[in-house]
Design a protein around this motif. Sequence first.
Motif, short mmCIF file in Angstrom:
data_model
loop_
_atom_site.label_atom_id
_atom_site.label_comp_id
_atom_site.label_asym_id
_atom_site.label_seq_id
_atom_site.Cartn_x
_atom_site.Cartn_y
_atom_site.Cartn_z
N LYS A 63 4.75 22.95 -17.63
CA LYS A 63 6.18 22.62 -17.74
C LYS A 63 6.48 21.31 -17.01
O LYS A 63 6.68 21.30 -15.80
N ASP A 64 6.44 20.23 -17.73
CA ASP A 64 6.81 18.94 -17.14
C ASP A 64 7.37 18.04 -18.25
O ASP A 64 7.69 18.53 -19.35
N PHE A 66 6.13 16.18 -20.36
CA PHE A 66 5.42 16.14 -21.65
C PHE A 66 6.20 16.88 -22.73
O PHE A 66 6.22 16.47 -23.89
N GLN A 67 6.84 17.98 -22.33
CA GLN A 67 7.49 18.84 -23.32
C GLN A 67 8.52 18.09 -24.15
O GLN A 67 8.57 18.22 -25.37
N LYS A 68 9.33 17.25 -23.49
CA LYS A 68 10.34 16.57 -24.30
C LYS A 68 9.75 15.40 -25.09
O LYS A 68 10.20 15.12 -26.20
N VAL A 69 8.70 14.77 -24.57
CA VAL A 69 8.05 13.71 -25.36
C VAL A 69 7.41 14.32 -26.60
O VAL A 69 7.51 13.78 -27.70
N ARG A 70 6.76 15.46 -26.41
CA ARG A 70 6.12 16.16 -27.53
C ARG A 70 7.15 16.45 -28.64
O ARG A 70 6.90 16.20 -29.81
N ASP A 71 8.31 16.97 -28.23
CA ASP A 71 9.33 17.31 -29.23
C ASP A 71 9.78 16.05 -29.98
O ASP A 71 9.93 16.07 -31.20
N LEU A 97 -0.95 11.26 -21.69
CA LEU A 97 -0.15 11.75 -22.83
C LEU A 97 -1.07 12.21 -23.96
O LEU A 97 -0.89 13.28 -24.54
N MET A 98 -2.08 11.39 -24.26
CA MET A 98 -2.98 11.73 -25.37
C MET A 98 -3.67 13.07 -25.12
O MET A 98 -3.76 13.91 -26.02
N ASP A 99 -4.17 13.24 -23.92
CA ASP A 99 -4.89 14.49 -23.62
C ASP A 99 -3.97 15.71 -23.71
O ASP A 99 -4.39 16.77 -24.17
N ARG A 100 -2.73 15.54 -23.30
CA ARG A 100 -1.78 16.66 -23.42
C ARG A 100 -1.52 16.99 -24.89
O ARG A 100 -1.18 18.12 -25.24
#
Length: 196
Positions: A63-64, A66-71, A97-100
């Motif tokens: 939970k960090d 990344f979640q909103k960038v992913r969306d 970012l890529m690895d996530r």
Amino acid sequence: MPQILALYGSPRREGNTATLLKRAVQGARDAGASVEEVFLRDLKMSPCLEIYACKNAGRCAIKDDFQKVRDRILEVDGLMLASPVFFYTVSAHTKILMDRCQSMWVKKYWVDEEKIRKVALPRKGLFIAVGATRGKKLFDGILLTVKYFFDVMDMEMWKSLLYRGLDFEGDVLKHPDYLDQAYETGKAYALKVMSA
Ligand SMILES: Cc1cc2nc3c(=O)[nH]c(=O)nc-3n(C[C@H](O)[C@H](O)[C@H](O)COP(=O)(O)O)c2cc1C
């Protein structure tokens, strides 16, 4: 109005790749696209912990930011990415970012059991990279990395702008032709996204 996400991958906020991407963003906006800018250095984003909790939920469990960038990555019509060459690949901020995004690969192929197949990818990406040296192979590694990053997002590299021999902050300003090319490419990219 088409939505484009512009990801700034350098630790330098006003560095060479950021300056070029800003020109491309301006070009895209002048062509009528809506562009959201994200500086990866400003995000709180853990590296991938390789726990594969994404196998259950189909999305990363950390939970960090990344979640909103992913969306946003999944929602937008196009993506612009800029990264300096660091040890022949992308910067650490970009690589995190890529690895996530491995969680997206897991969702596609393990959770949804999609078959790996050759299909035309509807979304297109624009990539900008800069390196200090001038070797022939300078961009070989980074291009492969970015190609497969785009692939995981069902995106194909539409164009890459690659510039050698730029090292110190501000070096790119000595090359107005590079800046013009970035602006015109951003404009053309937005038109491409709008016509898709
Ligand atoms: C950690 C690190 C690794 C680098 N590795 C390379 C490299 O492998 N090849 C190269 O040509 N330049 C390398 N550089 C130089 C950067 O690519 C160059 O300074 C670039 O202009 C930085 O872009 P920026 O201003 O957008 O951050 C490296 C710089 C740093 C800080």
